[in-house]
Design an enzyme around this catalytic site. Structure first.
Site, PDB file in Angstrom:
ATOM      1  N   TYR A  90       7.087 -10.205   6.119  1.00  0.00           N
ATOM      2  CA  TYR A  90       6.999  -8.773   6.430  1.00  0.00           C
ATOM      3  C   TYR A  90       7.584  -8.534   7.815  1.00  0.00           C
ATOM      4  O   TYR A  90       7.483  -9.397   8.704  1.00  0.00           O
ATOM      5  CB  TYR A  90       5.542  -8.305   6.450  1.00  0.00           C
ATOM      6  CG  TYR A  90       4.909  -8.098   5.096  1.00  0.00           C
ATOM      7  CD1 TYR A  90       4.893  -6.839   4.500  1.00  0.00           C
ATOM      8  CD2 TYR A  90       4.306  -9.152   4.418  1.00  0.00           C
ATOM      9  CE1 TYR A  90       4.295  -6.632   3.261  1.00  0.00           C
ATOM     10  CE2 TYR A  90       3.710  -8.956   3.171  1.00  0.00           C
ATOM     11  CZ  TYR A  90       3.709  -7.697   2.600  1.00  0.00           C
ATOM     12  OH  TYR A  90       3.128  -7.506   1.371  1.00  0.00           O
ATOM     13  N   ASP A  92       0.816  -1.220   0.000  1.00  0.00           N
ATOM     14  CA  ASP A  92       0.000   0.000   0.000  1.00  0.00           C
ATOM     15  C   ASP A  92       0.848   1.267   0.000  1.00  0.00           C
ATOM     16  O   ASP A  92       2.042   1.230   0.274  1.00  0.00           O
ATOM     17  CB  ASP A  92      -0.848   0.061   1.281  1.00  0.00           C
ATOM     18  CG  ASP A  92      -2.024  -0.881   1.242  1.00  0.00           C
ATOM     19  OD1 ASP A  92      -2.358  -1.345   0.152  1.00  0.00           O
ATOM     20  OD2 ASP A  92      -2.599  -1.137   2.311  1.00  0.00           O
TER      21      ASP A  92
END
Length: 260
Positions: A105, A41
């Protein structure tokens, strides 16, 4: 402005737009499209994302070597904070997104800041400094155990256009909360600042799932939620049940690696 390409009439430009523009400057015989593994994002970073592309040169021109492709793309990406780290030939059956075995992540937390102005300037936009004093790390680790494994993560996803078509079941292979160094921590260790990393590994994640999981774990660390509340949020299976304003900001999130 995020990884995904945007249309030409939009003010924001995605990483994909820059990559494809750089590739067109190499004068391929057909337009280039990058297929990117992980669609991060706006505001989220990538230490190493992965993508594939098909590139054809005009008849009579030799195919690019891996080194030529890396150097050529980076030359045309120069003004942007985007770099090609390496390139290699893959079979035509390879797909950067669908062939990935897992994605890792990390989320970087900074503790010890009473005010946002205490965030070191070299760490600005690269971590989250939650307000309200120290976090209860043991409680966060206890809560994290409920998220590990295979679950319906409906409560931990934000809704988007893909939600009706996407199965909410995901398998979280790894979730660790560990102390970590800052980027230049020896310059400010006397200030009592602590960096922590929350590491997540899964084959795939739902939209904003990692940021919601981090936000919920931080709420546990602040005493706003109990560890058991994480299990109850999972069992509700409803994104509207997620505590309002608890989602972690994008600045601390990094796609560390994609495994094939």
């Amino acid at each position: 402005s995020g990884v995904m390409g945007t249309k030409s009439d939009q003010a924001l430009v995605g990483v994909q737009n820059y990559l494809e523009k750089a590739a067109q400057n190499l004068r391929p015989s057909t337009p280039i499209k990058f297929h990117i593994s992980s669609r991060t994002d706006t505001g989220v970073h990538a230490l190493a994302n992965a993508a594939h592309l098909d590139i054809q040169r005009a008849p009579g021109k030799a195919a690019f070597s891996e080194k030529q492709l890396v150097q050529g793309l980076n030359y045309h990406l120069k003004p942007e904070p985007i770099r090609i780290l390496s390139a290699q030939r893959v079979p035509s059956t390879f797909h950067a997104r669908f062939c990935a075995l897992s994605r890792t992540y990390i989320y970087r937390l900074l503790l010890g800041c009473a005010h946002y102005s205490q965030i070191p300037v070299f760490e600005r936009d690269l971590c989250w400094a939650p307000a309200g004093g120290p976090l209860d790390i043991p409680a966060m680790r206890e809560a994290a155990k409920f998220l590990l494994g295979t679950h319906d993560f409906s409560t931990f996803r934000s809704l988007n256009s893909e939600t009706p078509f996407q199965c909410p079941v995901r398998t979280l292979l790894q979730l660790e909360i560990q102390p970590a160094p800052g980027f230049l921590s020896h310059h400010y260790e006397h200030r009592g600042l602590e960096f922590w990393e929350v590491k997540f590994k899964s084959k795939a994640f739902l939209y904003r799932q990692v940021r919601r999981m981090v936000g919920a774990l931080v709420a546990v660390g602040q005493g706003k939620l109990a560890p058991q509340d994480i299990q109850e949020l999972l069992e509700v299976k409803d994104s509207r049940a997620f505590p309002p304003h608890a989602m972690a900001p994008p600045s601390g999130l990094f796609l560390r690696s994609v495994e094939y």
